[in-house]
Design a protein around this motif. Sequence first.
Motif, mmCIF file in Angstrom:
data_model
loop_
_atom_site.group_PDB
_atom_site.id
_atom_site.type_symbol
_atom_site.label_atom_id
_atom_site.label_comp_id
_atom_site.label_asym_id
_atom_site.label_seq_id
_atom_site.Cartn_x
_atom_site.Cartn_y
_atom_site.Cartn_z
ATOM 1 N N ILE A 1 0.835 -1.199 0.000
ATOM 2 C CA ILE A 1 0.000 0.000 0.000
ATOM 3 C C ILE A 1 0.872 1.253 0.000
ATOM 4 O O ILE A 1 0.641 2.199 -0.756
ATOM 5 C CB ILE A 1 -0.953 -0.014 1.216
ATOM 6 C CG1 ILE A 1 -1.994 -1.129 1.042
ATOM 7 C CG2 ILE A 1 -1.638 1.341 1.389
ATOM 8 C CD1 ILE A 1 -2.840 -1.372 2.277
ATOM 9 N N GLN A 2 1.899 1.254 0.829
ATOM 10 C CA GLN A 2 2.784 2.412 0.913
ATOM 11 C C GLN A 2 3.631 2.562 -0.352
ATOM 12 O O GLN A 2 3.891 3.689 -0.805
ATOM 13 C CB GLN A 2 3.672 2.286 2.152
ATOM 14 C CG GLN A 2 2.859 2.345 3.453
ATOM 15 C CD GLN A 2 3.710 2.082 4.679
ATOM 16 O OE1 GLN A 2 4.399 2.970 5.158
ATOM 17 N NE2 GLN A 2 3.639 0.864 5.209
ATOM 18 N N LEU A 3 4.040 1.435 -0.924
ATOM 19 C CA LEU A 3 4.767 1.478 -2.194
ATOM 20 C C LEU A 3 3.925 2.125 -3.278
ATOM 21 O O LEU A 3 4.406 2.957 -4.062
ATOM 22 C CB LEU A 3 5.158 0.061 -2.628
ATOM 23 C CG LEU A 3 6.291 -0.641 -1.895
ATOM 24 C CD1 LEU A 3 6.360 -2.103 -2.314
ATOM 25 C CD2 LEU A 3 7.623 0.045 -2.183
ATOM 26 N N ASN A 4 2.660 1.739 -3.342
ATOM 27 C CA ASN A 4 1.779 2.288 -4.363
ATOM 28 C C ASN A 4 1.500 3.770 -4.138
ATOM 29 O O ASN A 4 1.368 4.528 -5.106
ATOM 30 C CB ASN A 4 0.473 1.492 -4.404
ATOM 31 C CG ASN A 4 0.574 0.267 -5.284
ATOM 32 O OD1 ASN A 4 0.344 0.342 -6.490
ATOM 33 N ND2 ASN A 4 0.940 -0.858 -4.693
ATOM 34 N N TYR A 5 1.408 4.169 -2.883
ATOM 35 C CA TYR A 5 1.251 5.594 -2.583
ATOM 36 C C TYR A 5 2.416 6.388 -3.179
ATOM 37 O O TYR A 5 2.222 7.383 -3.880
ATOM 38 C CB TYR A 5 1.182 5.804 -1.071
ATOM 39 C CG TYR A 5 1.169 7.261 -0.651
ATOM 40 C CD1 TYR A 5 -0.027 7.943 -0.536
ATOM 41 C CD2 TYR A 5 2.360 7.937 -0.374
ATOM 42 C CE1 TYR A 5 -0.051 9.285 -0.159
ATOM 43 C CE2 TYR A 5 2.350 9.265 0.002
ATOM 44 C CZ TYR A 5 1.144 9.934 0.108
ATOM 45 O OH TYR A 5 1.135 11.261 0.476
ATOM 46 N N GLN A 6 3.634 5.913 -2.925
ATOM 47 C CA GLN A 6 4.819 6.614 -3.430
ATOM 48 C C GLN A 6 4.895 6.534 -4.957
ATOM 49 O O GLN A 6 5.258 7.516 -5.614
ATOM 50 C CB GLN A 6 6.075 6.009 -2.820
ATOM 51 C CG GLN A 6 6.212 6.235 -1.330
ATOM 52 C CD GLN A 6 6.484 7.681 -0.964
ATOM 53 O OE1 GLN A 6 6.185 8.119 0.121
ATOM 54 N NE2 GLN A 6 7.081 8.437 -1.872
ATOM 55 N N LEU A 7 4.554 5.374 -5.520
ATOM 56 C CA LEU A 7 4.618 5.209 -6.970
ATOM 57 C C LEU A 7 3.659 6.162 -7.675
ATOM 58 O O LEU A 7 4.052 6.875 -8.617
ATOM 59 C CB LEU A 7 4.291 3.759 -7.334
ATOM 60 C CG LEU A 7 4.074 3.460 -8.824
ATOM 61 C CD1 LEU A 7 5.351 3.721 -9.610
ATOM 62 C CD2 LEU A 7 3.598 2.026 -9.017
ATOM 63 N N LEU A 8 2.411 6.181 -7.247
ATOM 64 C CA LEU A 8 1.412 7.026 -7.905
ATOM 65 C C LEU A 8 1.703 8.508 -7.670
ATOM 66 O O LEU A 8 1.492 9.341 -8.567
ATOM 67 C CB LEU A 8 0.018 6.669 -7.417
ATOM 68 C CG LEU A 8 -0.454 5.264 -7.804
ATOM 69 C CD1 LEU A 8 -1.774 4.941 -7.126
ATOM 70 C CD2 LEU A 8 -0.580 5.130 -9.311
ATOM 71 N N LYS A 9 2.195 8.840 -6.503
ATOM 72 C CA LYS A 9 2.592 10.230 -6.220
ATOM 73 C C LYS A 9 3.732 10.646 -7.145
ATOM 74 O O LYS A 9 3.729 11.760 -7.690
ATOM 75 C CB LYS A 9 3.011 10.354 -4.755
ATOM 76 C CG LYS A 9 3.320 11.775 -4.281
ATOM 77 C CD LYS A 9 3.546 11.780 -2.774
ATOM 78 C CE LYS A 9 3.753 13.203 -2.241
ATOM 79 N NZ LYS A 9 5.074 13.718 -2.606
ATOM 80 N N PHE A 10 4.695 9.768 -7.320
ATOM 81 C CA PHE A 10 5.821 10.026 -8.220
ATOM 82 C C PHE A 10 5.323 10.281 -9.645
ATOM 83 O O PHE A 10 5.749 11.237 -10.310
ATOM 84 C CB PHE A 10 6.777 8.835 -8.188
ATOM 85 C CG PHE A 10 7.862 8.855 -9.228
ATOM 86 C CD1 PHE A 10 9.044 9.533 -8.997
ATOM 87 C CD2 PHE A 10 7.708 8.182 -10.436
ATOM 88 C CE1 PHE A 10 10.061 9.552 -9.958
ATOM 89 C CE2 PHE A 10 8.708 8.190 -11.392
ATOM 90 C CZ PHE A 10 9.888 8.882 -11.152
ATOM 91 N N LEU A 11 4.420 9.433 -10.122
ATOM 92 C CA LEU A 11 3.900 9.580 -11.482
ATOM 93 C C LEU A 11 3.076 10.855 -11.614
ATOM 94 O O LEU A 11 3.200 11.585 -12.608
ATOM 95 C CB LEU A 11 3.051 8.363 -11.851
ATOM 96 C CG LEU A 11 3.790 7.029 -11.952
ATOM 97 C CD1 LEU A 11 2.803 5.896 -12.214
ATOM 98 C CD2 LEU A 11 4.842 7.057 -13.063
ATOM 99 N N SER A 12 2.234 11.120 -10.615
ATOM 100 C CA SER A 12 1.394 12.314 -10.666
ATOM 101 C C SER A 12 2.239 13.582 -10.714
ATOM 102 O O SER A 12 1.969 14.507 -11.501
ATOM 103 C CB SER A 12 0.468 12.340 -9.449
ATOM 104 O OG SER A 12 -0.363 13.469 -9.466
ATOM 105 N N GLU A 13 3.271 13.634 -9.891
ATOM 106 C CA GLU A 13 4.138 14.817 -9.859
ATOM 107 C C GLU A 13 4.963 14.956 -11.135
ATOM 108 O O GLU A 13 5.429 16.053 -11.452
ATOM 109 C CB GLU A 13 5.035 14.753 -8.632
ATOM 110 C CG GLU A 13 4.268 14.929 -7.323
ATOM 111 C CD GLU A 13 5.147 14.777 -6.099
ATOM 112 O OE1 GLU A 13 6.311 14.327 -6.253
ATOM 113 O OE2 GLU A 13 4.676 15.099 -4.977
ATOM 114 N N ALA A 14 5.106 13.838 -11.872
ATOM 115 C CA ALA A 14 5.817 13.887 -13.157
ATOM 116 C C ALA A 14 4.884 14.259 -14.308
ATOM 117 O O ALA A 14 5.310 14.291 -15.461
ATOM 118 C CB ALA A 14 6.465 12.536 -13.437
#
Length: 327
Positions: free
Chosen positions: A93-106
Amino acid sequence: MNTYKIVKYTSEHYQMWNNFVANAKNATFLFHRDFMEYHSDKFQDFSLLIFDKKDILKAILPGNILDNVVYSHQGLTYGGLVLDENSKLSEVIQLNYQLLKFLSEAGIEKLQLKIIPNIYNNFPSDEMEYLAFLLNANLVRRDAIAILDLSNKIEISRVRKRGIETGKKHQLQIIEEDTFDSFWKELLIPNLNSKYNTNPVHSLEEITYLKSKFPKLIRQFNVYFEDKLVGGVTVFITKNVIHPQYISGNTAFNNLYGGLDYLYNHLITSVFKNEKYFDFGISNENSGRNLNESLHYWKESFGARTIAQNFYEIETKNFVKLNQVLL
């Protein structure tokens, strides 16, 4: 939320990536870089590695990018977040939070996943199905896959038995061969061109290259009648699943010789009898909304039964929905 470092894949990560794939709980050789990169000219790679604060690799995402959407992966049968066998749900869950946040900010608005069917996993791994629910993911496609459990086989139908007996009567010969030349040139390409006006996903050069990289995992079985090539199948082999990637034959092979029944029975009862699952593949069209009834029935008449493969589209901005999940 724990913090993770996300890095885009480069050739410097080649060995690290492949080592992770070899020990992951939900990966096959299709995620090996040698397999992914045979068609690197067709896709803009956007594969990612996710590290924890101790710089330990925790997950990878085989991916490509097109029109501001990241796919995992358009050139592969399945994709999704590949996890270490020790991964726990809260961590994913935490991995996906960081992954999607990374993509969104990109500036990437959407992530599309084609979930690996669970029979391919080395351990239970439905974390991404649960995450899709938490993230209000859009289910954009669902395929029905016919699977034969080789340890718990259902008796095949009388029609299939007749086809097998017909193949025996015609004294069909099944020979495993190291090259794909005759099958590709004499059967597969002409048949696909004639019936669908298309070519195999893998060219002869590509499948030959992949065989050189994975000689034990990609195998070719040709069928002969009176020394004439009449049919054949190209098989992909993973730890838990046998999957015929290509199957083709001439008109007599299917209609007169009982060749298809005879060939599949040989694979199931002889060559791969000690394996776990035999994946007959899908019988769907229109993103899973239509089913080729006769084709799926043919697979079921061997004793295969249905599992589903899901395809999700996730809006990356929805990473915020994971903030309040863990209690």
